[in-house]
Write an enzyme that holds these catalytic residues in place. Structure first.
Site, PDB file in Angstrom:
ATOM      1  N   ASP A  52       0.699  -1.143  -0.169  1.00 23.19           N
ATOM      2  CA  ASP A  52      -0.134  -0.087   0.095  1.00 23.19           C
ATOM      3  C   ASP A  52       0.764   1.598  -0.135  1.00 23.19           C
ATOM      4  OD1 ASP A  52      -2.046   1.248  -0.081  1.00 23.19           O
ATOM      5  OD2 ASP A  52      -2.656   1.107   2.055  1.00 23.19           O
TER       6      ASP A  52
ATOM      7  N   ASN B  16       0.402   7.288   3.202  1.00 23.30           N
ATOM      8  CA  ASN B  16       1.133   6.782   4.133  1.00 23.30           C
ATOM      9  C   ASN B  16       2.446   6.822   3.898  1.00 23.30           C
ATOM     10  OD1 ASN B  16      -1.434   4.740   4.404  1.00 23.30           O
ATOM     11  ND2 ASN B  16      -0.929   3.371   3.241  1.00 23.30           N
TER      12      ASN B  16
ATOM     13  N   ASP C 147       2.119   3.025   8.069  1.00 27.71           N
ATOM     14  CA  ASP C 147       0.435   2.288   8.051  1.00 27.71           C
ATOM     15  C   ASP C 147       0.540   0.877   7.062  1.00 27.71           C
ATOM     16  OD1 ASP C 147      -1.362   2.873   8.623  1.00 27.71           O
ATOM     17  OD2 ASP C 147      -1.682   4.834   6.866  1.00 27.71           O
TER      18      ASP C 147
ATOM     19  N   THR D  15      -4.870   0.439  -2.895  1.00 32.54           N
ATOM     20  CA  THR D  15      -5.535   1.496  -4.137  1.00 32.54           C
ATOM     21  C   THR D  15      -5.802   2.124  -5.092  1.00 32.54           C
ATOM     22  OG1 THR D  15      -4.546   3.690  -1.789  1.00 32.54           O
ATOM     23  CG2 THR D  15      -5.661   4.244  -3.388  1.00 32.54           C
TER      24      THR D  15
HETATM   25  P1  ATP Z   1      -6.246   6.345   7.380  1.00 30.77           P
HETATM   26  O1  ATP Z   1      -6.520   4.835   6.476  1.00 30.77           O
HETATM   27  O2  ATP Z   1      -8.124   6.947   7.465  1.00 30.77           O
HETATM   28  O3  ATP Z   1      -4.472   7.016   7.136  1.00 30.77           O
HETATM   29  P2  ATP Z   1      -5.429   5.446   9.693  1.00 30.77           P
HETATM   30  O4  ATP Z   1      -5.869   4.741  10.560  1.00 30.77           O
HETATM   31  O5  ATP Z   1      -3.788   4.913   8.575  1.00 30.77           O
HETATM   32  O6  ATP Z   1      -6.608   6.053   8.886  1.00 30.77           O
HETATM   33  P3  ATP Z   1      -3.180   7.427  10.438  1.00 30.77           P
HETATM   34  O7  ATP Z   1      -2.729   7.151   9.090  1.00 30.77           O
HETATM   35  O8  ATP Z   1      -1.825   6.231  10.604  1.00 30.77           O
HETATM   36  O9  ATP Z   1      -4.250   6.925  10.763  1.00 30.77           O
HETATM   37  O10 ATP Z   1      -3.203   8.830  11.071  1.00 30.77           O
HETATM   38  C1  ATP Z   1      -3.857   9.345  10.773  1.00 30.77           C
HETATM   39  C2  ATP Z   1      -3.154  10.949  10.343  1.00 30.77           C
HETATM   40  O11 ATP Z   1      -2.518  11.112  11.459  1.00 30.77           O
HETATM   41  C3  ATP Z   1      -1.536  11.058   9.619  1.00 30.77           C
HETATM   42  O12 ATP Z   1      -2.846  11.163   8.260  1.00 30.77           O
HETATM   43  C4  ATP Z   1      -0.781  11.867  10.241  1.00 30.77           C
HETATM   44  O13 ATP Z   1      -0.755  13.140   9.451  1.00 30.77           O
HETATM   45  C5  ATP Z   1      -1.570  11.846  11.359  1.00 30.77           C
HETATM   46  N1  ATP Z   1       0.268  11.062  12.018  1.00 30.77           N
HETATM   47  C6  ATP Z   1      -0.602  10.001  11.545  1.00 30.77           C
HETATM   48  N2  ATP Z   1       1.206   9.082  12.796  1.00 30.77           N
HETATM   49  C7  ATP Z   1       1.854  10.194  13.035  1.00 30.77           C
HETATM   50  C8  ATP Z   1       3.149   9.965  13.514  1.00 30.77           C
HETATM   51  N3  ATP Z   1       4.337   8.818  13.700  1.00 30.77           N
HETATM   52  N4  ATP Z   1       4.091  11.156  13.235  1.00 30.77           N
HETATM   53  C9  ATP Z   1       3.224  12.254  13.096  1.00 30.77           C
HETATM   54  N5  ATP Z   1       2.201  12.513  12.671  1.00 30.77           N
HETATM   55  C10 ATP Z   1       1.124  11.068  12.601  1.00 30.77           C
HETATM   56 MG    MG Z   2      -2.993   6.698   6.904  1.00 30.67          MG
END
Ligand code: ATP
Ligand code: MG
Length: 286
Positions: free
Chosen positions: A147, A152, A165, A183
């Site tokens: 992915d 990501n 991710d 995607t």
């Molecule tokens: P989605 O599937 O909608 O992408 P998700 O469950 O995978 O959601 P994440 O993408 O991990 O969630 O986290 C959401 C947001 O939080 C990210 O797009 C990023 O902006 C922020 N984020 C996540 N992890 C971190 C990190 N380790 N450091 C900084 N920002 C982060």
């Molecule tokens: Mg994400």
């Protein structure tokens, strides 16, 4: 590790790592499908700064992705690479799972790309190299990401990429899987056709990613999903005139219909497109 969680609490105003806790109230730093991401730090010195991704168990159950989340945790916890987001540890209570992650101060690469339209060749070359290096590490550990896309990827303090991710990643099994995931724009032909697929899917995605960095959009965009599928399966690739011959070459060599024909990662890292800019630092860009 004692974390400073909870909506009622604020991040401490003292700054344990200069530049990291810039705003006093920046507790929540992102929202994902299954919960929120918070900026936190350990209570005990040296007040280590990290990101905490909080996943709601009932949401995970509702979407039937328990196995996927378990896999994400198991895989990410064992990885150590400068361009792969560290998962330090995790804990849970009756309602939530908390992932303690490395904090990527510069956030999502996707947002930088949106803001800037597209990246220069020098910057793209740096990212292509870092991605190839991280993917080679994953593949050596028999992990396929599946992915790869700008959403990501996060950016670290020195502008370096951090693959995040791992929700769709798998430990490469002996019999390759035919699960459909990922995607649309980044799907390789073999996944669209439901054929068995292996680590080569990440090489295809690296080709798409390199194109998107340089162009500002993915290569097989079309009016409908069906047309995108068709363009991908026909490898209907049109290179914009501003791409240099080296950029075009590395992309063409990665976007090969036959998975085994795709340029191996070691050759990506030694490709003239990448080596041309080897003296430029990632920190010069973001
Ligand atoms: P989605 O599937 O909608 O992408 P998700 O469950 O995978 O959601 P994440 O993408 O991990 O969630 O986290 C959401 C947001 O939080 C990210 O797009 C990023 O902006 C922020 N984020 C996540 N992890 C971190 C990190 N380790 N450091 C900084 N920002 C982060
Ligand atoms: Mg994400």
């Amino acid at each position: 590790m004692a974390s400073t969680l909870g909506p009622q609490k604020k991040v401490a105003t003292t700054n344990p790592t200069p530049g990291v806790l810039a705003t006093k109230d920046s507790r929540e730093i992102g929202r994902g499908k299954f919960g929120r991401v918070y900026l936190a730090r350990t209570r005990a010195p040296p007040h280590f700064v990290c990101a905490i991704k909080c996943l709601m168990k009932d949401e995970i159950k509702k979407d039937k992705v328990e196995r996927q989340v378990r896999r994400e945790i198991e895989i990410q916890q064992n990885l150590r690479h400068p361009n792969i987001l560290r998962l330090f540890t995790y804990f849970h209570d009756s309602k939530r799972i908390f992932l303690v992650l490395e904090y990527s101060i510069k956030g999502e690469l996707f947002k930088h790309l949106q803001r800037e339209g597209r990246f220069s060749e020098a910057r793209t070359a740096k990212y292509t190299y870092q991605m190839a290096d991280a993917l080679a590490y994953l593949h050596k550990k028999h992990v396929i990401h599946r992915d790869i896309k700008p959403e990501n990827i996060l950016l670290g303090l020195n502008g370096e990429l951090k693959i995040a991710d791992f929700g769709w990643s798998v430990h490469a099994p002996s019999s390759r899987r035919t699960t459909y995931c990922g995607t649309l724009d980044y799907l390789p032909p073999e996944m669209i056709l439901g054929a068995p697929h292996g680590h080569y899917v990440d090489l295809w995605a690296l080709g798409v990613l390199t194109y998107e960095f340089l162009h500002g959009g993915p290569p097989f965009e079309a009016e409908s999903q069906k047309d995108t599928h068709k363009r991908i399966c026909n490898v209907d690739l049109r290179l914009p005139s501003h791409f240099s011959p080296e950029a075009g070459d590395v992309i063409v060599r990665l976007l090969k219909l036959k998975p085994e024909d795709r340029l191996p990662l070691i050759d990506v890292m030694n490709h003239p497109f990448v080596t041309k800019y080897k003296d430029i630092k990632a920190s010069d860009f973001a």
